[in-house]
Design a protein around this motif. Structure first.
Motif, PDB file in Angstrom:
ATOM      1  N   PRO A 166      30.334  29.974  38.400  1.00 60.10           N
ATOM      2  CA  PRO A 166      29.356  30.305  39.446  1.00 60.10           C
ATOM      3  C   PRO A 166      30.047  30.886  40.679  1.00 60.10           C
ATOM      4  O   PRO A 166      31.261  30.787  40.832  1.00 60.10           O
ATOM      5  CB  PRO A 166      28.711  28.950  39.778  1.00 60.10           C
ATOM      6  N   ASN A 167      29.276  31.463  41.554  1.00 63.62           N
ATOM      7  CA  ASN A 167      29.754  32.017  42.820  1.00 63.62           C
ATOM      8  C   ASN A 167      30.734  33.165  42.634  1.00 63.62           C
ATOM      9  O   ASN A 167      31.666  33.342  43.419  1.00 63.62           O
ATOM     10  CB  ASN A 167      30.352  30.928  43.713  1.00 63.62           C
ATOM     11  N   ASN A 168      30.555  33.937  41.538  1.00 64.28           N
ATOM     12  CA  ASN A 168      31.317  35.160  41.308  1.00 64.28           C
ATOM     13  C   ASN A 168      32.819  34.935  41.139  1.00 64.28           C
ATOM     14  O   ASN A 168      33.629  35.748  41.582  1.00 64.28           O
ATOM     15  CB  ASN A 168      31.061  36.164  42.429  1.00 64.28           C
ATOM     16  N   VAL A 169      33.196  33.840  40.506  1.00 63.11           N
ATOM     17  CA  VAL A 169      34.606  33.535  40.246  1.00 63.11           C
ATOM     18  C   VAL A 169      34.850  33.569  38.740  1.00 63.11           C
ATOM     19  O   VAL A 169      34.058  33.053  37.958  1.00 63.11           O
ATOM     20  CB  VAL A 169      34.982  32.141  40.805  1.00 63.11           C
ATOM     21  N   SER A 170      35.965  34.193  38.345  1.00 64.71           N
ATOM     22  CA  SER A 170      36.384  34.220  36.942  1.00 64.71           C
ATOM     23  C   SER A 170      37.851  33.840  36.878  1.00 64.71           C
ATOM     24  O   SER A 170      38.625  34.157  37.786  1.00 64.71           O
ATOM     25  CB  SER A 170      36.208  35.619  36.342  1.00 64.71           C
ATOM     26  N   ILE A 171      38.236  33.153  35.806  1.00 63.86           N
ATOM     27  CA  ILE A 171      39.639  32.801  35.605  1.00 63.86           C
ATOM     28  C   ILE A 171      40.052  33.204  34.200  1.00 63.86           C
ATOM     29  O   ILE A 171      39.250  33.197  33.276  1.00 63.86           O
ATOM     30  CB  ILE A 171      39.922  31.296  35.847  1.00 63.86           C
ATOM     31  N   SER A 172      41.309  33.575  34.062  1.00 62.35           N
ATOM     32  CA  SER A 172      41.860  33.963  32.767  1.00 62.35           C
ATOM     33  C   SER A 172      43.188  33.241  32.588  1.00 62.35           C
ATOM     34  O   SER A 172      44.007  33.188  33.509  1.00 62.35           O
ATOM     35  CB  SER A 172      42.060  35.482  32.715  1.00 62.35           C
ATOM     36  N   TYR A 173      43.391  32.686  31.398  1.00 61.13           N
ATOM     37  CA  TYR A 173      44.579  31.871  31.149  1.00 61.13           C
ATOM     38  C   TYR A 173      44.866  31.856  29.652  1.00 61.13           C
ATOM     39  O   TYR A 173      43.987  32.118  28.826  1.00 61.13           O
ATOM     40  CB  TYR A 173      44.365  30.440  31.666  1.00 61.13           C
ATOM     41  N   PRO A 174      46.106  31.542  29.278  1.00 60.14           N
ATOM     42  CA  PRO A 174      46.423  31.494  27.844  1.00 60.14           C
ATOM     43  C   PRO A 174      45.766  30.284  27.186  1.00 60.14           C
ATOM     44  O   PRO A 174      45.586  29.237  27.818  1.00 60.14           O
ATOM     45  CB  PRO A 174      47.947  31.377  27.815  1.00 60.14           C
ATOM     46  N   GLU A 175      45.406  30.442  25.917  1.00 58.54           N
ATOM     47  CA  GLU A 175      44.804  29.338  25.177  1.00 58.54           C
ATOM     48  C   GLU A 175      45.800  28.201  25.010  1.00 58.54           C
ATOM     49  O   GLU A 175      45.449  27.031  25.048  1.00 58.54           O
ATOM     50  CB  GLU A 175      44.313  29.822  23.820  1.00 58.54           C
TER      51      GLU A 175
END
Length: 120
Positions: free
Chosen positions: A66-75
């Motif tokens: 929510p609130n226009n936040v995205s995260i990317s990380y290794p599995e």
């Protein structure tokens, strides 16, 4: 570094980013980036181009919060493996902030802040 010197450095970076972020009015996300290392060395601001967070690194998981936040990380992370942790925050319809933490076998190596504008 004194507070005044820090303020001047931040103002210079803002001016650089503001110029480059507003250089394209055709909807392309453009911006600038700066990197800081663990020993507090800050790079000069440089122009950068935007890629969607899902396309930064193959086989990374991406969560859109929510609130226009995205995260990317290794599995998964194996010992000694280099990896990134990326956070995007759409601060407004035309401004995107991206933070990238870089890690290697020794641990944290640098943090990169990117500021983008789509100029619309």
């Amino acid at each position: 570094m004194s507070k005044t010197a820090n303020e001047a450095q931040l103002q210079n970076w803002y001016n650089f980013c503001h110029y480059h972020a507003n250089a394209d009015w055709y909807g392309t996300w453009i911006g600038c980036q700066k990197t800081i290392t663990p020993d507090w060395i800050v790079s000069a601001a440089i122009a950068t181009s935007w890629k969607p967070i899902e396309q930064l690194i193959e086989d990374y998981l991406t969560l859109h919060l929510p609130n226009n936040v995205s995260i990317s990380y290794p599995e998964s992370i194996e010992s000694g493996q280099e990896f990134l942790f990326v956070v995007d925050w759409l601060a407004s319809p035309t401004v995107l902030h991206r933070g990238i933490c870089h890690y290697d076998a020794s641990g944290f190596t640098r943090f990169t802040l990117e500021v983008f504008s789509n100029g619309e």
